[in-house]
Design a protein around this motif. Structure first.
Motif, short mmCIF file in Angstrom:
data_model
loop_
_atom_site.label_atom_id
_atom_site.label_comp_id
_atom_site.label_asym_id
_atom_site.label_seq_id
_atom_site.Cartn_x
_atom_site.Cartn_y
_atom_site.Cartn_z
N TRP A 1 0.81 -1.22 0.00
CA TRP A 1 0.00 0.00 0.00
C TRP A 1 0.85 1.27 0.00
O TRP A 1 0.40 2.32 0.42
CB TRP A 1 -0.98 0.04 1.19
CG TRP A 1 -2.13 -0.91 1.04
CD1 TRP A 1 -2.06 -2.27 1.12
CD2 TRP A 1 -3.50 -0.60 0.76
NE1 TRP A 1 -3.29 -2.82 0.93
CE2 TRP A 1 -4.20 -1.83 0.70
CE3 TRP A 1 -4.19 0.58 0.57
CZ2 TRP A 1 -5.56 -1.89 0.45
CZ3 TRP A 1 -5.55 0.51 0.32
CH2 TRP A 1 -6.22 -0.71 0.26
N TRP A 2 2.05 1.20 -0.52
CA TRP A 2 2.90 2.40 -0.65
C TRP A 2 2.20 3.45 -1.50
O TRP A 2 2.11 4.62 -1.14
CB TRP A 2 4.23 1.99 -1.26
CG TRP A 2 5.16 3.10 -1.62
CD1 TRP A 2 5.34 3.66 -2.86
CD2 TRP A 2 6.08 3.79 -0.76
NE1 TRP A 2 6.30 4.63 -2.82
CE2 TRP A 2 6.77 4.73 -1.55
CE3 TRP A 2 6.39 3.69 0.59
CZ2 TRP A 2 7.75 5.57 -1.03
CZ3 TRP A 2 7.36 4.52 1.11
CH2 TRP A 2 8.03 5.45 0.31
N GLY A 3 1.69 3.04 -2.65
CA GLY A 3 1.06 3.98 -3.57
C GLY A 3 -0.21 4.60 -3.03
O GLY A 3 -0.61 5.70 -3.44
N GLN A 4 -0.88 3.90 -2.09
CA GLN A 4 -2.14 4.41 -1.56
C GLN A 4 -1.95 5.51 -0.52
O GLN A 4 -2.92 6.12 -0.07
CB GLN A 4 -2.95 3.26 -0.94
CG GLN A 4 -3.76 2.46 -1.94
CD GLN A 4 -2.90 1.65 -2.89
OE1 GLN A 4 -1.81 1.24 -2.53
NE2 GLN A 4 -3.38 1.41 -4.10
N LEU A 5 -0.70 5.78 -0.12
CA LEU A 5 -0.48 6.87 0.84
C LEU A 5 -0.89 8.22 0.25
O LEU A 5 -1.35 9.10 0.96
CB LEU A 5 1.00 6.92 1.25
CG LEU A 5 1.47 5.83 2.21
CD1 LEU A 5 2.98 5.93 2.41
CD2 LEU A 5 0.76 5.91 3.55
N GLY A 6 -0.66 8.38 -1.06
CA GLY A 6 -1.09 9.60 -1.73
C GLY A 6 -0.38 10.85 -1.26
O GLY A 6 -0.93 11.95 -1.33
N SER A 7 0.86 10.72 -0.77
CA SER A 7 1.58 11.88 -0.25
C SER A 7 2.43 12.52 -1.33
O SER A 7 3.17 11.84 -2.04
CB SER A 7 2.47 11.46 0.93
OG SER A 7 3.30 12.52 1.32
N ALA A 8 2.36 13.85 -1.42
CA ALA A 8 3.18 14.58 -2.38
C ALA A 8 4.66 14.48 -2.04
O ALA A 8 5.52 14.67 -2.90
CB ALA A 8 2.76 16.05 -2.42
N PHE A 9 4.98 14.15 -0.78
CA PHE A 9 6.37 14.12 -0.34
C PHE A 9 7.11 12.88 -0.84
O PHE A 9 8.34 12.84 -0.80
CB PHE A 9 6.44 14.18 1.19
CG PHE A 9 5.91 15.47 1.75
CD1 PHE A 9 6.68 16.62 1.72
CD2 PHE A 9 4.63 15.53 2.29
CE1 PHE A 9 6.19 17.82 2.23
CE2 PHE A 9 4.14 16.73 2.80
CZ PHE A 9 4.92 17.87 2.77
#
Length: 289
Positions: A149-157
């Motif tokens: 679920w790395w991609g699901q974090l949705g963080s711009a950082f």
């Protein structure tokens, strides 16, 4: 079989072609200069293929030995910007890391499967990162710890890493963290996972497959903590990757601000290498059954 160095004029990229079509697999190493397990594994893999110790049965391998050559020669993680935050289609620029990311994105576009080799700056067991949809494949690699679920974090950082770029194009990707930088097993693990990856895809004989020992653990990424002050201090005695932390425990000080666990959590990828303001300090994970 043929081996083409400097494929399409991309420095340190080798095309290893069995001349039997499909699939095309990319293996990247040394995006960051202090993560040398990947280059040791990639060099050994290239040597073993060249000398026919490991024959290629089908498909093609895009083997990138030095992903970030200028920064590596300078002894830095990057020259101006983190190369592993520049894998974005819309980005424009004229500096070195931008030009290099542009070259490497073209390599990725030619591949169906990607393995990116890294190691960590903190105490850690070896682990693999991928998305939920690729978990059945990842289990075949037989890595003790998996982060999803790395991609699901949705963080711009964290936008612009190889993982996010590949995931946005629906290719099959895995990032392997071979261990911490100082572990004597790091290069061996990176080499083993490369062989496992190629053997599962049947590019090489299955006899080269070797399990990496350890208890099975699956961790779901849930959130990210970003350094707000530019000054931090971990308050855990010895921050360790995948360390369980109870609700209310003081994790670190962000300037004068106390940062405590809001709930029972798993500490993922604590950044003990002096993160700058607005860089990630740690991720919050949840142990899956």
């Amino acid at each position: 079989m043929k081996i083409v160095p400097k494929y399409e004029w991309i420095i340190w990229l080798y095309l290893i072609d069995s001349e039997n079509p499909w699939p095309t697999v990319a293996i990247f190493s040394w995006i960051h200069w202090d993560e040398i397990s990947g280059i040791r594994a990639a060099k050994k893999l290239l040597s073993d293929i060249r000398t026919w110790k490991i024959p290629i049965r089908k498909g093609r391998i895009m083997l990138l030995i030095w992903a970030n050559r200028k920064a590596i020669k300078a002894g830095k993680r990057y020259m101006r910007d983190n190369l592993n935050r520049l894998f974005i289609d819309e980005i424009k620029g004229e500096w070195y890391e931008y030009e290099r990311s542009k070259e490497l994105k073209e390599v990725l576009k030619k591949c169906e499967y990607i393995l990116d080799l890294h190691s960590t700056s903190w105490l850690s067991v070896p682990y693999i990162m991928t998305e939920k949809k690729h978990v059945p494949f990842a289990k075949k690699l037989w890595i003790p710890t998996m982060v999803v679920w790395w991609g699901q974090l949705g963080s711009a950082f964290i936008t612009g890493d190889t993982d996010g770029y590949i995931n946005s194009h629906w290719w099959v990707w895995f990032t392997f963290e071979a261990w911490d930088h100082l572990s004597p097993e790091w290069a061996k693990n990176a080499y083993r996972i490369s062989l496992n990856y190629l053997s599962i895809l049947k590019l090489i004989d299955e006899s080269h497959f070797q399990e990496i020992a350890g208890d099975r653990k699956y961790v779901k990424m849930e959130n990210i903590y970003i350094c707000e002050s530019g000054a931090f201090e971990f308050r855990l005695p010895l921050p360790e990757n995948f360390q369980p932390i109870r609700k209310g425990v003081l994790i670190w000080m962000d300037g004068n601000k106390e940062v405590r666990a809001e709930k029972d959590m798993i500490l993922v990828m604590p950044n003990i290498a002096n993160p700058k303001k607005w860089e990630d300090v740690f991720f919050i994970g949840k142990l899956l059954k």
